[in-house]
Design an enzyme around this catalytic site. Structure first.
Site, short mmCIF file in Angstrom:
data_model
loop_
_atom_site.label_atom_id
_atom_site.label_comp_id
_atom_site.label_asym_id
_atom_site.label_seq_id
_atom_site.Cartn_x
_atom_site.Cartn_y
_atom_site.Cartn_z
N HIS A 211 -21.35 67.64 85.35
CA HIS A 211 -22.34 66.58 85.50
C HIS A 211 -22.49 66.30 87.00
CE1 HIS A 211 -22.13 65.04 81.22
NE2 HIS A 211 -20.97 65.68 81.29
N HIS B 223 -19.72 72.47 81.46
CA HIS B 223 -20.84 71.89 82.21
C HIS B 223 -20.30 70.90 83.21
CE1 HIS B 223 -20.20 69.70 78.46
NE2 HIS B 223 -20.56 68.59 79.09
N ASP C 118 -29.86 66.02 82.41
CA ASP C 118 -29.17 65.56 81.21
C ASP C 118 -30.16 64.79 80.33
OD1 ASP C 118 -25.93 64.96 80.47
OD2 ASP C 118 -27.43 63.69 79.50
N ILE C 119 -30.06 65.00 79.03
CA ILE C 119 -30.99 64.35 78.09
C ILE C 119 -30.74 62.84 77.99
CG2 ILE C 119 -29.63 64.55 75.96
CD1 ILE C 119 -32.16 65.66 74.60
P1 DGP Z 1 -20.03 65.87 77.70
O1 DGP Z 1 -19.71 64.56 77.05
O2 DGP Z 1 -19.35 66.02 79.04
O3 DGP Z 1 -19.81 67.05 76.78
O4 DGP Z 1 -21.57 65.83 78.06
C1 DGP Z 1 -22.58 66.39 77.26
C2 DGP Z 1 -23.89 65.99 77.87
O5 DGP Z 1 -24.89 66.84 77.37
C3 DGP Z 1 -24.34 64.57 77.55
O6 DGP Z 1 -24.41 63.83 78.77
C4 DGP Z 1 -25.72 64.71 76.93
C5 DGP Z 1 -26.10 66.13 77.25
N1 DGP Z 1 -26.90 66.80 76.24
C6 DGP Z 1 -26.60 66.93 74.93
N2 DGP Z 1 -27.54 67.63 74.31
C7 DGP Z 1 -28.46 67.97 75.24
C8 DGP Z 1 -29.68 68.70 75.20
O7 DGP Z 1 -30.12 69.21 74.17
N3 DGP Z 1 -30.37 68.83 76.38
C9 DGP Z 1 -29.90 68.27 77.54
N4 DGP Z 1 -30.64 68.45 78.63
N5 DGP Z 1 -28.75 67.59 77.62
C10 DGP Z 1 -28.05 67.44 76.48
#
Ligand code: DGP
Length: 121
Positions: free
Chosen positions: A106, A104, A33-34
């Site tokens: 987590h 997704h 996660d970013i």
């Molecule tokens: P949610 O709130 O459950 O939709 O979580 C979305 C997650 O996605 C959040 O924890 C941050 C992650 N995220 C958003 N953009 C990116 C990205 O470009 N790359 C990665 N690796 N994670 C991302």
């Protein structure tokens, strides 16, 4: 609401955005996660275009369903957090706080994670 083919994870899946997969198979890809919320925080996504868990449960094949569940546990093992325990979260829709409209899971761990939710009244 239909699936948005330009969401961030769709762009990672088709190579428009870079990613560094920590695990992948025919039906899933997993990456860090970013914006990590724990010492280890990974995301496991299906390759198919499913906007959320409800869509996935309704539409995905048995193989896709099985691979995604197995990938969640495999990522926990691969990243070394399975033995001490971990948490899987699937935010779904508006009230679930889902930001990216591609299913997704987590996978979080690496330290005690505390209460599941902080109550908001
Ligand atoms: P949610 O709130 O459950 O939709 O979580 C979305 C997650 O996605 C959040 O924890 C941050 C992650 N995220 C958003 N953009 C990116 C990205 O470009 N790359 C990665 N690796 N994670 C991302």
């Amino acid at each position: 609401m239909s699936y948005d083919p330009d969401n961030i994870f769709a762009q990672i899946l088709d190579g428009r955005l870079p990613s560094a997969p920590i695990d992948q198979d025919d039906h899933t890809i997993s990456f860090a996660d970013i914006n990590p919320q724990a010492p280890q925080h990974h995301l496991v996504i299906p390759r198919g275009a499913y906007k959320d868990l409800t869509d996935f449960a309704d539409q995905a094949s048995d193989a896709e369903l099985a691979n995604w569940v197995r990938a969640l546990a495999r990522v926990a093992k691969k990243t070394g957090i399975a033995s001490d325990g971990y948490r899987v979260i699937v935010n779904t829709g508006k009230n679930g706080g889902q930001e990216v409209p591609h299913l997704h899971g987590h996978v979080l761990g690496g330290a005690p994670l505390g209460a599941m939710l902080s109550r908001k009244t």
